[in-house]
Design a protein around this motif. Sequence first.
Motif, PDB file in Angstrom:
ATOM      1  N   THR A 186     -15.753  17.209  44.030  1.00 37.16           N
ATOM      2  CA  THR A 186     -16.778  17.052  43.001  1.00 37.16           C
ATOM      3  C   THR A 186     -16.151  16.500  41.734  1.00 37.16           C
ATOM      4  O   THR A 186     -15.207  17.081  41.199  1.00 37.16           O
ATOM      5  CB  THR A 186     -17.439  18.404  42.679  1.00 37.16           C
ATOM      6  OG1 THR A 186     -17.897  18.999  43.883  1.00 37.16           O
ATOM      7  CG2 THR A 186     -18.616  18.216  41.742  1.00 37.16           C
ATOM      8  N   LYS A 210     -18.462  15.108  39.209  1.00 35.43           N
ATOM      9  CA  LYS A 210     -19.501  15.387  38.214  1.00 35.43           C
ATOM     10  C   LYS A 210     -20.601  16.186  38.899  1.00 35.43           C
ATOM     11  O   LYS A 210     -20.955  15.913  40.041  1.00 35.43           O
ATOM     12  CB  LYS A 210     -20.065  14.083  37.653  1.00 35.43           C
ATOM     13  CG  LYS A 210     -21.312  14.243  36.798  1.00 35.43           C
ATOM     14  CD  LYS A 210     -21.921  12.896  36.465  1.00 35.43           C
ATOM     15  CE  LYS A 210     -23.237  13.045  35.723  1.00 35.43           C
ATOM     16  NZ  LYS A 210     -23.864  11.750  35.404  1.00 35.43           N
ATOM     17  N   ASN A 211     -21.126  17.175  38.200  1.00 41.64           N
ATOM     18  CA  ASN A 211     -22.218  17.979  38.760  1.00 41.64           C
ATOM     19  C   ASN A 211     -22.980  18.640  37.626  1.00 41.64           C
ATOM     20  O   ASN A 211     -22.445  19.521  36.943  1.00 41.64           O
ATOM     21  CB  ASN A 211     -21.685  19.041  39.726  1.00 41.64           C
ATOM     22  CG  ASN A 211     -22.798  19.661  40.561  1.00 41.64           C
ATOM     23  OD1 ASN A 211     -23.976  19.415  40.335  1.00 41.64           O
ATOM     24  ND2 ASN A 211     -22.421  20.481  41.529  1.00 41.64           N
ATOM     25  N   ARG A 212     -24.203  18.205  37.404  1.00 37.03           N
ATOM     26  CA  ARG A 212     -25.016  18.780  36.344  1.00 37.03           C
ATOM     27  C   ARG A 212     -25.570  20.158  36.713  1.00 37.03           C
ATOM     28  O   ARG A 212     -26.075  20.882  35.860  1.00 37.03           O
ATOM     29  CB  ARG A 212     -26.185  17.844  36.028  1.00 37.03           C
ATOM     30  CG  ARG A 212     -25.771  16.559  35.322  1.00 37.03           C
ATOM     31  CD  ARG A 212     -26.936  15.618  35.157  1.00 37.03           C
ATOM     32  NE  ARG A 212     -26.532  14.403  34.449  1.00 37.03           N
ATOM     33  CZ  ARG A 212     -27.210  13.265  34.459  1.00 37.03           C
ATOM     34  NH1 ARG A 212     -28.342  13.190  35.156  1.00 37.03           N
ATOM     35  NH2 ARG A 212     -26.788  12.217  33.804  1.00 37.03           N
ATOM     36  N   PHE A 213     -25.502  20.517  37.981  1.00 40.12           N
ATOM     37  CA  PHE A 213     -26.091  21.769  38.435  1.00 40.12           C
ATOM     38  C   PHE A 213     -25.060  22.715  39.059  1.00 40.12           C
ATOM     39  O   PHE A 213     -25.422  23.644  39.770  1.00 40.12           O
ATOM     40  CB  PHE A 213     -27.200  21.489  39.458  1.00 40.12           C
ATOM     41  CG  PHE A 213     -28.206  20.479  38.986  1.00 40.12           C
ATOM     42  CD1 PHE A 213     -29.063  20.770  37.951  1.00 40.12           C
ATOM     43  CD2 PHE A 213     -28.270  19.229  39.572  1.00 40.12           C
ATOM     44  CE1 PHE A 213     -29.994  19.833  37.512  1.00 40.12           C
ATOM     45  CE2 PHE A 213     -29.191  18.293  39.149  1.00 40.12           C
ATOM     46  CZ  PHE A 213     -30.053  18.592  38.112  1.00 40.12           C
ATOM     47  N   SER A 244     -33.031  15.759  42.393  1.00 40.37           N
ATOM     48  CA  SER A 244     -31.751  15.280  41.872  1.00 40.37           C
ATOM     49  C   SER A 244     -31.280  14.063  42.648  1.00 40.37           C
ATOM     50  O   SER A 244     -31.714  13.803  43.774  1.00 40.37           O
ATOM     51  CB  SER A 244     -30.690  16.385  41.949  1.00 40.37           C
ATOM     52  OG  SER A 244     -30.400  16.697  43.304  1.00 40.37           O
ATOM     53  N   LYS A 249     -37.024  11.910  40.740  1.00 37.96           N
ATOM     54  CA  LYS A 249     -37.581  12.713  39.653  1.00 37.96           C
ATOM     55  C   LYS A 249     -39.097  12.850  39.775  1.00 37.96           C
ATOM     56  O   LYS A 249     -39.667  13.881  39.400  1.00 37.96           O
ATOM     57  CB  LYS A 249     -37.231  12.082  38.303  1.00 37.96           C
ATOM     58  CG  LYS A 249     -35.745  11.853  38.062  1.00 37.96           C
ATOM     59  CD  LYS A 249     -34.939  13.126  38.157  1.00 37.96           C
ATOM     60  CE  LYS A 249     -33.453  12.862  37.903  1.00 37.96           C
ATOM     61  NZ  LYS A 249     -32.617  14.064  38.100  1.00 37.96           N
ATOM     62  N   ASP A 251     -27.031  12.723  38.995  1.00 35.19           N
ATOM     63  CA  ASP A 251     -26.784  14.106  38.596  1.00 35.19           C
ATOM     64  C   ASP A 251     -25.451  14.639  39.102  1.00 35.19           C
ATOM     65  O   ASP A 251     -24.899  15.573  38.527  1.00 35.19           O
ATOM     66  CB  ASP A 251     -27.915  15.003  39.114  1.00 35.19           C
ATOM     67  CG  ASP A 251     -29.269  14.600  38.559  1.00 35.19           C
ATOM     68  OD1 ASP A 251     -29.416  14.593  37.329  1.00 35.19           O
ATOM     69  OD2 ASP A 251     -30.170  14.276  39.353  1.00 35.19           O
ATOM     70  N   ALA A 252     -24.947  14.080  40.183  1.00 34.33           N
ATOM     71  CA  ALA A 252     -23.681  14.560  40.744  1.00 34.33           C
ATOM     72  C   ALA A 252     -22.954  13.390  41.401  1.00 34.33           C
ATOM     73  O   ALA A 252     -23.586  12.482  41.958  1.00 34.33           O
ATOM     74  CB  ALA A 252     -23.911  15.671  41.762  1.00 34.33           C
ATOM     75  N   HIS A 289     -23.101   7.641  35.522  1.00 32.65           N
ATOM     76  CA  HIS A 289     -23.710   8.393  34.429  1.00 32.65           C
ATOM     77  C   HIS A 289     -25.184   8.672  34.698  1.00 32.65           C
ATOM     78  O   HIS A 289     -25.733   9.640  34.186  1.00 32.65           O
ATOM     79  CB  HIS A 289     -23.562   7.608  33.121  1.00 32.65           C
ATOM     80  CG  HIS A 289     -22.143   7.354  32.728  1.00 32.65           C
ATOM     81  ND1 HIS A 289     -21.197   8.355  32.661  1.00 32.65           N
ATOM     82  CD2 HIS A 289     -21.498   6.210  32.392  1.00 32.65           C
ATOM     83  CE1 HIS A 289     -20.033   7.844  32.294  1.00 32.65           C
ATOM     84  NE2 HIS A 289     -20.194   6.543  32.133  1.00 32.65           N
ATOM     85  N   THR A 307     -17.556  21.565  38.453  1.00 32.58           N
ATOM     86  CA  THR A 307     -16.820  20.363  38.843  1.00 32.58           C
ATOM     87  C   THR A 307     -15.432  20.763  39.356  1.00 32.58           C
ATOM     88  O   THR A 307     -15.037  21.918  39.278  1.00 32.58           O
ATOM     89  CB  THR A 307     -16.673  19.403  37.650  1.00 32.58           C
ATOM     90  OG1 THR A 307     -16.015  20.085  36.574  1.00 32.58           O
ATOM     91  CG2 THR A 307     -18.040  18.929  37.177  1.00 32.58           C
TER      92      THR A 307
END
Length: 466
Positions: A252, A254-257, A90, A205, A234-235, A231, A260
């Motif tokens: 936080t 933004k956090n895709r995992f 990430s 990645k 990932d966070a 964007h 928030t």
Amino acid sequence: MAKTRTQFVCQNCGTVYSRWAGKCDACGEWNTIVEEGTSGGIGGGPAKSSRKGRVVALTSLSGSIEDAPRIKSGIAELDRVTGGGFVRGSALLVGGDPGIGKSTLLTQAAAALARQGCHVIYVSGEEAVAQIRLRAQRLGAANTTVELAAETNVEDILATLTNAKKPDLVIIDSIQTLWSEAVDSSPGTVTQVRTGAQAMIRFAKKTGAAVVLVGHVTKDGQIAGPRVVEHMVDAVLYFEGEGGHQYRILRTVKNRFGPTDEIGVFEMSDHGLREVNNPSELFLGERNSNAPGAAVFAGMEGTRPILVEIQALVAPTSLGTPRRAVVGWDSNRLSMILAVLEAHCGVRFGQHDVYLNVAGGYRISEPAADLAVAAALVSSLAGITLPQNYVFFGEVSLSGAVRAVSHSGQRLKEAEKLGFKGAILPSGTSETIKSPSFRQRSFGDLPELVAAIASGKRRASPPTQN
């Protein structure tokens, strides 16, 4: 020879123009449009090529996730904000004001991970290796296996990371200092920032290493560079704090995992950042419960309840237009609460200055603070002390109704744990606690609360000086 194509890019918002202009139509800023060259390479547009595309391997959504556990730093507040630790592969963006403690926090996290046997690489584009070592000595993190490098060229950084032992965590401080030979622009421009971010995200990645990018913050409090970088990662974490206070908040965005709106609270000292396990005690320190205009708000930050004091001062004004000053809350929200109090409760503020402050420099964003703000304003105007050891929470609508908010049970439990004796809450609250020593008084609309406050005991006026 192909002709190099140029474009004009706003350095504030990233909008692209075909010609130069003095003002950006997208963000309204002046003198931010800079000419930049475009070319292929990392971050550049697709170039013409005769190479056929390769077949990409597909996998099922129901596959196992046990082969990519999180990397826990051992710093509980940092792990809370990231959702349980860094996710392998990430990319994470950390922003904050200059000198707020971003490098200090990441140095401490790198040392903590190295002590656990993780391979950590710290690449700085702003400091020399000797300067990083000096900071590590001050923080007690010098005797670790963290590998250091001072470099700003993207291609050189990627070559070094590829030839070295596979890292678990890579820290880039900062993304604004990176530059690529594939781009005809100065370091710090929108194109260079985007190019460097794309290169590091692609490395994360491909190799499975967690990459942390440090970002500068503009005067408006936003991470500098194009918003597209936020964007891409990932966070996104923001490091906040006031200059006059020693605490720091890692928030936080933004956090895709993970969740928030989670926060981690730290205290800055001579030896680095110290975790604050109970932020409510920090924000309620040295509170005078006998003074009018003070109300304790039971708020929520992600999954954590926070108790903080809201202070209001309503004083007669000699100005034609009364002042409205707010610190730590939304000024538009204050205007709405004042209008509701005047329209539905008959409380007049037209001849008074209004000052509102959230103690400790804390910032409140949720509307659940409406009830506490309204109570503090009425208390200050009337000179009546609010009930001692009570907390307030609830949302106020334009009709004057007091609406229920979420996580009321957690707010009440936190108040009881810290020794409060009761709570003022909306009548529609579904989650309450059953405790004979903790009183819970509910109100359906704001006029009821104002009437209850007005019936309280007024504080004695201070003696006049002869």
